[in-house]
Motif scaffolding. Structure first.
Motif, PDB file in Angstrom:
ATOM      1  N   PRO A 169       0.815  -1.220   0.000  1.00 55.00           N
ATOM      2  CA  PRO A 169       0.000   0.000   0.000  1.00 55.00           C
ATOM      3  C   PRO A 169       0.847   1.268   0.000  1.00 55.00           C
ATOM      4  O   PRO A 169       0.508   2.245  -0.672  1.00 55.00           O
ATOM      5  CB  PRO A 169      -0.806  -0.124   1.296  1.00 55.00           C
ATOM      6  N   ARG A 170       1.962   1.250   0.732  1.00 54.71           N
ATOM      7  CA  ARG A 170       2.818   2.442   0.793  1.00 54.71           C
ATOM      8  C   ARG A 170       3.388   2.789  -0.573  1.00 54.71           C
ATOM      9  O   ARG A 170       3.547   3.974  -0.909  1.00 54.71           O
ATOM     10  CB  ARG A 170       3.952   2.224   1.800  1.00 54.71           C
ATOM     11  N   VAL A 198      -3.021  -5.082  -3.287  1.00 56.54           N
ATOM     12  CA  VAL A 198      -2.050  -4.755  -2.244  1.00 56.54           C
ATOM     13  C   VAL A 198      -1.966  -5.879  -1.221  1.00 56.54           C
ATOM     14  O   VAL A 198      -2.909  -6.646  -1.027  1.00 56.54           O
ATOM     15  CB  VAL A 198      -2.401  -3.431  -1.528  1.00 56.54           C
ATOM     16  N   ALA A 199      -0.818  -5.962  -0.568  1.00 61.54           N
ATOM     17  CA  ALA A 199      -0.588  -6.922   0.503  1.00 61.54           C
ATOM     18  C   ALA A 199       0.653  -6.486   1.257  1.00 61.54           C
ATOM     19  O   ALA A 199       1.364  -5.569   0.830  1.00 61.54           O
ATOM     20  CB  ALA A 199      -0.412  -8.334  -0.058  1.00 61.54           C
ATOM     21  N   GLY A 200       0.922  -7.136   2.379  1.00 67.95           N
ATOM     22  CA  GLY A 200       2.170  -6.905   3.083  1.00 67.95           C
ATOM     23  C   GLY A 200       2.136  -5.831   4.142  1.00 67.95           C
ATOM     24  O   GLY A 200       3.085  -5.676   4.907  1.00 67.95           O
ATOM     25  N   PRO A 218     -10.540   0.491  -8.220  1.00 67.15           N
ATOM     26  CA  PRO A 218     -10.737  -0.301  -7.004  1.00 67.15           C
ATOM     27  C   PRO A 218      -9.427  -0.906  -6.510  1.00 67.15           C
ATOM     28  O   PRO A 218      -8.544  -1.239  -7.301  1.00 67.15           O
ATOM     29  CB  PRO A 218     -11.731  -1.382  -7.437  1.00 67.15           C
ATOM     30  N   VAL A 219      -9.314  -1.015  -5.188  1.00 64.20           N
ATOM     31  CA  VAL A 219      -8.134  -1.607  -4.543  1.00 64.20           C
ATOM     32  C   VAL A 219      -8.554  -2.898  -3.851  1.00 64.20           C
ATOM     33  O   VAL A 219      -9.538  -2.919  -3.095  1.00 64.20           O
ATOM     34  CB  VAL A 219      -7.520  -0.628  -3.530  1.00 64.20           C
ATOM     35  N   PHE A 220      -7.811  -3.965  -4.104  1.00 66.53           N
ATOM     36  CA  PHE A 220      -8.109  -5.281  -3.541  1.00 66.53           C
ATOM     37  C   PHE A 220      -6.989  -5.694  -2.589  1.00 66.53           C
ATOM     38  O   PHE A 220      -5.826  -5.770  -2.987  1.00 66.53           O
ATOM     39  CB  PHE A 220      -8.274  -6.319  -4.651  1.00 66.53           C
ATOM     40  N   ASN A 221      -7.370  -5.975  -1.366  1.00 64.23           N
ATOM     41  CA  ASN A 221      -6.402  -6.324  -0.334  1.00 64.23           C
ATOM     42  C   ASN A 221      -6.251  -7.843  -0.212  1.00 64.23           C
ATOM     43  O   ASN A 221      -7.186  -8.594  -0.516  1.00 64.23           O
ATOM     44  CB  ASN A 221      -6.850  -5.740   1.009  1.00 64.23           C
ATOM     45  N   MET A 222      -5.068  -8.271   0.239  1.00 59.41           N
ATOM     46  CA  MET A 222      -4.805  -9.695   0.467  1.00 59.41           C
ATOM     47  C   MET A 222      -4.093  -9.841   1.800  1.00 59.41           C
ATOM     48  O   MET A 222      -3.265  -8.994   2.161  1.00 59.41           O
ATOM     49  CB  MET A 222      -3.955 -10.268  -0.673  1.00 59.41           C
ATOM     50  N   TYR A 223      -4.402 -10.899   2.530  1.00 61.65           N
ATOM     51  CA  TYR A 223      -3.820 -11.105   3.852  1.00 61.65           C
ATOM     52  C   TYR A 223      -3.116 -12.452   3.923  1.00 61.65           C
ATOM     53  O   TYR A 223      -3.694 -13.490   3.589  1.00 61.65           O
ATOM     54  CB  TYR A 223      -4.896 -11.042   4.940  1.00 61.65           C
ATOM     55  N   GLY A 224      -1.865 -12.424   4.334  1.00 63.04           N
ATOM     56  CA  GLY A 224      -1.110 -13.660   4.495  1.00 63.04           C
ATOM     57  C   GLY A 224       0.233 -13.362   5.115  1.00 63.04           C
ATOM     58  O   GLY A 224       0.446 -12.301   5.720  1.00 63.04           O
ATOM     59  N   SER A 225       1.173 -14.294   4.956  1.00 64.76           N
ATOM     60  CA  SER A 225       2.519 -14.101   5.492  1.00 64.76           C
ATOM     61  C   SER A 225       3.474 -15.010   4.743  1.00 64.76           C
ATOM     62  O   SER A 225       3.058 -15.943   4.042  1.00 64.76           O
ATOM     63  CB  SER A 225       2.562 -14.417   6.990  1.00 64.76           C
TER      64      SER A 225
END
Length: 408
Positions: A169-170, A198-200, A218-225
């Motif tokens: 995102p940054r 975006v992610a991270g 549109p912005v699509f977010n993802m969550y993980g590691s």
């Protein structure tokens, strides 16, 4: 038991057997049955902590022979302490499939610019897999590199008619600022761009809306590691859905002894059901999340996940507990939204450093009052310069060394 539950049960039992090949789990599970352990008994099994992964070393949770490994990844995150993960070719393909669940719906017409770092971090490679599996073409622009400075990335976006951009995102915020410094509004200057992934980093609702306004897509977010791969992806309706065929997600209380109620904030505990190289059992990753089962118009079945940040970023002030999500929601509600910001915890409250190219529109007292009201803690504010904008627009790329210089 439905077909989905039967498949998850099968995957868990396969993972449970395979995970015992890893030195860490061979020790941890020495007093547990080798066979017959099912998903309904998972809460009887021990948690895996971040410290255990660090103490186990790079090879501690490797569960397959090295000849099966395609890639090694690690991420230092904000702590500076590396966390390792091993990926087979199948794991990378599974990771690509996980990101394909994103509401952006990539296709063969897409040109995908990847701004995630390609050095050691995982998201760039999974995004690349997702693009390839969708038939899209990839521009590996990378991030945190001198090879592709920010102005060069903006040129690539325009010259190559990029349709999907992916990165932290940054990076999306900084690229927008570089476009502004160059006299172009990102929302008008890249007509082919249709979506951002975006992610991270933590992405609150107001931060996502801010980036959508900057770029008018549109912005699509993802969550993980790095340790787990991608756990949840955002659909076209703005909800993060867990990829339940690959993950079991528990939400536990602070000491990990019990589950919290559905929809309440708690500590993420992740069991990987598909990962081959370095699977994880009940990984207590110190992230604050909530999970709830709700019908979504997108048709996805996975439970909805909300991410509120890391436990290490939590601030306790009297009876008030602030997660990074709460702080982001307040900061990105400012007008204008800061180009850069930082919070410093102090004994008598919190201190904000804020930077904006439109800082003349701000009143320190109004900002202090607004943030204090939103966060319910004492706030002090300092308007300052945090971005080196001269360095940001430097378009001098790194080049290969010249060993032979000939006469002209």
């Amino acid at each position: 038991m439905g077909d989905v539950d039967i498949e998850r049960e099968r995957k868990f039992q396969e993972t449970y057997k395979r995970i015992q090949n890893a030195p860490l789990y061979k020790r941890k599970l020495a007093n547990y049955p080798v066979d017959g352990m099912g998903l309904d008994q998972i809460q009887t099994l021990p948690l895996t902590t971040k410290q255990e992964l660090r103490d186990a070393g790079i090879f501690g949770h490797l569960a397959v022979d090295m000849k099966e490994i395609a890639q090694y990844h690690e991420s230092t995150g904000t702590t500076g302490v590396p966390s390792a993960s091993w990926f087979t070719q199948g794991d990378l393909q599974t990771g690509g499939r996980q990101l394909k669940e994103c509401g952006v719906r990539m296709n063969s017409e897409d040109v995908v610019l990847i701004r995630f770092p390609y050095a050691m971090a995982l998201p760039a490679f999974l995004m690349q897999q997702a693009a390839w599996q969708s038939g899209a073409s990839v521009i590996p622009a990378s991030g945190r590199t001198v090879v592709t400075p920010y102005p060069r990335v903006l040129s690539l976006l325009k010259d190559l008619s990029v349709t999907v951009m992916a990165g932290l995102p940054r990076e999306m915020e900084l690229l927008a600022e570089v476009a502004r410094l160059g006299g172009a509004e990102p929302c008008d200057n890249f007509p082919d761009l249709r979506a951002i992934c975006v992610a991270g980093e933590l992405m609150s609702n107001t931060r996502r809306k801010h980036i959508e306004k900057l770029w008018n897509v549109p912005v699509f977010n993802m969550y993980g590691s790095t340790e787990t791969g991608n756990i949840a992806t955002m659909c076209e309706h703005g909800n993060m859905h867990i990829v339940e065929q690959d993950f079991l997600v528990e939400v536990l209380n602070e000491d990990g002894s019990a589950s919290v109620n559905q929809g309440e904030r708690g500590f993420a505990t992740i069991t990987t059901l598909s990962h081959q190289g370095s699977p994880l059992l009940r990984y207590f990753n110190e992230d604050i999340i909530s999970v709830e089962h709700a019908i979504c118009h997108c048709g996805r079945a996975g439970a909805k996940l909300n991410h509120y940040g890391r436990n290490q970023d939590r601030i306790h002030f009297g009876s008030i507990t602030l997660d990074a999500f709460d702080i982001q929601e307040a900061v990105y509600s400012l007008s204008p939204v800061p180009d850069a910001w930082r919070l410093i915890e102090q004994g008598d409250g919190v201190h904000f450093l804020l930077d904006s190219h439109d800082a003349q529109q701000w009143s320190e007292e109004n900002i202090r009052s607004f943030l204090s009201s939103r966060l319910q803690v004492p706030v002090s504010v300092e308007i300052t310069t945090m971005i080196d904008r001269v360095a940001l627009i430097d378009n001098t790329p790194s080049v290969k060394p010249v060993y032979i210089r000939k006469m002209k």
